[in-house]
Design a protein around this motif. Sequence first.
Motif, PDB file in Angstrom:
ATOM      1  N   TYR A  40     -14.340  -8.739   3.569  1.00  0.00           N
ATOM      2  CA  TYR A  40     -13.246  -8.585   3.297  1.00  0.00           C
ATOM      3  C   TYR A  40     -12.193  -7.659   3.170  1.00  0.00           C
ATOM      4  O   TYR A  40     -12.834  -6.203   2.535  1.00  0.00           O
ATOM      5  N   PRO A  41     -11.090  -7.847   3.688  1.00  0.00           N
ATOM      6  CA  PRO A  41      -9.741  -6.418   3.751  1.00  0.00           C
ATOM      7  C   PRO A  41      -9.825  -5.804   2.308  1.00  0.00           C
ATOM      8  O   PRO A  41      -9.950  -7.038   1.116  1.00  0.00           O
ATOM      9  N   ASP A  42      -9.411  -4.547   2.252  1.00  0.00           N
ATOM     10  CA  ASP A  42      -9.847  -4.032   0.609  1.00  0.00           C
ATOM     11  C   ASP A  42      -8.017  -4.480  -0.009  1.00  0.00           C
ATOM     12  O   ASP A  42      -7.697  -4.462  -1.405  1.00  0.00           O
ATOM     13  N   GLY A  43      -7.455  -4.881   0.713  1.00  0.00           N
ATOM     14  CA  GLY A  43      -6.269  -5.062   0.675  1.00  0.00           C
ATOM     15  C   GLY A  43      -5.817  -6.974  -0.056  1.00  0.00           C
ATOM     16  O   GLY A  43      -5.779  -7.133  -1.043  1.00  0.00           O
ATOM     17  N   VAL A  44      -7.102  -7.519   0.568  1.00  0.00           N
ATOM     18  CA  VAL A  44      -7.483  -8.204   0.093  1.00  0.00           C
ATOM     19  C   VAL A  44      -7.896  -8.368  -1.383  1.00  0.00           C
ATOM     20  O   VAL A  44      -7.565  -9.656  -2.308  1.00  0.00           O
ATOM     21  N   ALA A  45      -9.362  -7.932  -1.584  1.00  0.00           N
ATOM     22  CA  ALA A  45      -9.885  -8.406  -2.406  1.00  0.00           C
ATOM     23  C   ALA A  45      -9.186  -7.562  -3.454  1.00  0.00           C
ATOM     24  O   ALA A  45      -9.051  -7.906  -5.324  1.00  0.00           O
ATOM     25  N   ALA A  46      -8.538  -6.442  -3.788  1.00  0.00           N
ATOM     26  CA  ALA A  46      -7.919  -5.618  -5.438  1.00  0.00           C
ATOM     27  C   ALA A  46      -7.504  -6.241  -5.457  1.00  0.00           C
ATOM     28  O   ALA A  46      -6.327  -6.819  -6.156  1.00  0.00           O
ATOM     29  N   GLY A  47      -6.132  -7.078  -4.000  1.00  0.00           N
ATOM     30  CA  GLY A  47      -4.700  -7.777  -4.333  1.00  0.00           C
ATOM     31  C   GLY A  47      -5.128  -8.750  -4.501  1.00  0.00           C
ATOM     32  O   GLY A  47      -4.525  -9.185  -6.172  1.00  0.00           O
ATOM     33  N   SER A  48      -6.095  -9.833  -5.045  1.00  0.00           N
ATOM     34  CA  SER A  48      -6.327 -10.754  -4.698  1.00  0.00           C
ATOM     35  C   SER A  48      -6.890 -11.182  -6.693  1.00  0.00           C
ATOM     36  O   SER A  48      -5.826 -11.530  -7.555  1.00  0.00           O
ATOM     37  N   ILE A  49      -7.415  -9.863  -7.555  1.00  0.00           N
ATOM     38  CA  ILE A  49      -8.158  -9.669  -8.238  1.00  0.00           C
ATOM     39  C   ILE A  49      -6.853  -9.673  -9.543  1.00  0.00           C
ATOM     40  O   ILE A  49      -6.369 -10.087 -10.531  1.00  0.00           O
ATOM     41  N   ASP A  78     -11.886   4.087  -4.574  1.00  0.00           N
ATOM     42  CA  ASP A  78     -11.861   4.532  -3.609  1.00  0.00           C
ATOM     43  C   ASP A  78     -10.755   3.743  -2.952  1.00  0.00           C
ATOM     44  O   ASP A  78     -10.819   4.122  -1.471  1.00  0.00           O
ATOM     45  N   ILE A  79     -10.658   2.425  -3.624  1.00  0.00           N
ATOM     46  CA  ILE A  79      -8.901   2.030  -3.106  1.00  0.00           C
ATOM     47  C   ILE A  79      -7.813   2.862  -3.643  1.00  0.00           C
ATOM     48  O   ILE A  79      -7.865   2.957  -4.651  1.00  0.00           O
ATOM     49  N   SER A  80      -7.071   3.289  -2.452  1.00  0.00           N
ATOM     50  CA  SER A  80      -6.111   3.906  -2.919  1.00  0.00           C
ATOM     51  C   SER A  80      -5.290   3.107  -3.674  1.00  0.00           C
ATOM     52  O   SER A  80      -4.805   1.516  -3.251  1.00  0.00           O
ATOM     53  N   LEU A  81      -4.153   3.553  -4.362  1.00  0.00           N
ATOM     54  CA  LEU A  81      -3.259   2.877  -5.501  1.00  0.00           C
ATOM     55  C   LEU A  81      -2.250   1.983  -3.764  1.00  0.00           C
ATOM     56  O   LEU A  81      -1.897   1.112  -4.757  1.00  0.00           O
ATOM     57  N   LYS A  82      -2.217   2.465  -3.025  1.00  0.00           N
ATOM     58  CA  LYS A  82      -0.996   2.009  -2.183  1.00  0.00           C
ATOM     59  C   LYS A  82      -1.897   0.861  -1.730  1.00  0.00           C
ATOM     60  O   LYS A  82      -0.984   0.172  -1.705  1.00  0.00           O
ATOM     61  N   THR A  83      -3.001   0.682  -1.226  1.00  0.00           N
ATOM     62  CA  THR A  83      -3.842   0.028  -0.496  1.00  0.00           C
ATOM     63  C   THR A  83      -3.873  -1.370  -2.151  1.00  0.00           C
ATOM     64  O   THR A  83      -3.465  -2.607  -1.248  1.00  0.00           O
ATOM     65  N   ILE A  84      -3.584  -1.044  -3.029  1.00  0.00           N
ATOM     66  CA  ILE A  84      -4.225  -2.076  -4.039  1.00  0.00           C
ATOM     67  C   ILE A  84      -2.542  -2.874  -3.920  1.00  0.00           C
ATOM     68  O   ILE A  84      -2.234  -3.912  -4.095  1.00  0.00           O
TER      69      ILE A  84
END
Length: 413
Positions: free
Chosen positions: A111-120, A370-376
């Motif tokens: 799953y894309p990092d953005g989807v993984a972090a943003g959905s949570i 390791d997921i940047s704040l910008k990506t989140i």
Amino acid sequence: MGLLIVSAGFLIVFDGMRSLELMPEILFGKLDDFALLSIPMFIIMGASIASTRAGADLYEALERWLTRIPGGLVISNLGACALFAAMSGSSPATCAAIGKMGIPEMRKRGYPDGVAAGSIAAGGTLGILIPPSVTMIVYGIATETSIGRLFLAGVIPGFLLVGLFMAWSLYSTWRSGDAAVLNAGSYTWKERFEILPRVLPFLAIILGVLYAMYGGIATPSETAAVGALLCLVIAMVIYKLWHPGAIWVVLRDSTKESVMILFIIAAAGVFSYMLSSLFITQSIAEWIGTLEVNRWVLMLCINIFLLIAGFFLPPVAVILMAAPILLPIILTAGFDPIWFAVVLTINMEIGLISPPVGLNLYVINGIAPDISLKTILTGSLPFVACMVLAIILLCLFPGLATWLPDVVMGTAV
């Protein structure tokens, strides 16, 4: 403390030193409300759940049942966030509990990092809308509105938000074009059923609390007390939370959070008295009433104000400071205060995943550094758009918030 200092300063300047004599009476008098007992009880209820593996078990249970559905893992995470947020009432606790397992698993499966972090991050915000909600309790006390109606008003919009979140996540996953993330492994029926005894008791408590409240069996404070006791007992029985030190941590953290909220409520009572005694609230409401402006333009301005306030302040503080000013305005404009509570709460949810404060963003960053704040942040922006869409739908169809309270508790007079 800031509310007390501002209130005292204005009272001294415009009403003299004698006005300070009433401050202690107002401060403690604001806490003399039986309904306030529900706040520490619901906090204990959430803390006892958050201190166990309930979040991990809830996530695992949903994953086992939904894994064969295309994109089922992201649905599992959002469903687990919604349920755990309703049980705990805490956005940071939800992000931590579900994110620790959900984010690594989603990333491992592509799953894309953005989807993984943003959905949570977005799923964690649902705790202040889906009942039982401490934020709704605070709004009810601040505006003298039925807490039972407020809880019911959050049900359909809460499910609406969950549906919008899931729809976007599935679309984003499908758009990535990776078939591996759309189809995961499978579990046997035995594996699916063996996890249920660990999570169903907590869900039964939530349903029992709501049934007792709306069935006329007990008041919100009484049901919250029973729910808190049952959650502690189940945490001790199922998750072996026997050690006195672990129980002490639950009670200590709950006491800290409860005292903080209750002190804000007391200080807000003094602030509200200052606004009223100096005729600030009445003057603003009267001025708004004389404006020849469409009431929806007024509501747009109020939403912008709430969004900006939510960017910098926690939901409880915004509600307690803004409610005394906004309530007369929305009543003058002909808006339903129950409906407005839901709109206000969704605005506060947006603040939880928006900078510069954006508490949930930093919680997720702590879980997955390791997921940047910008990506989140980038991953959470589509969910902000989903919340804005939910507000628009509520404006077009107010019955989304008012229909269920009217059906269950009768039409408000």
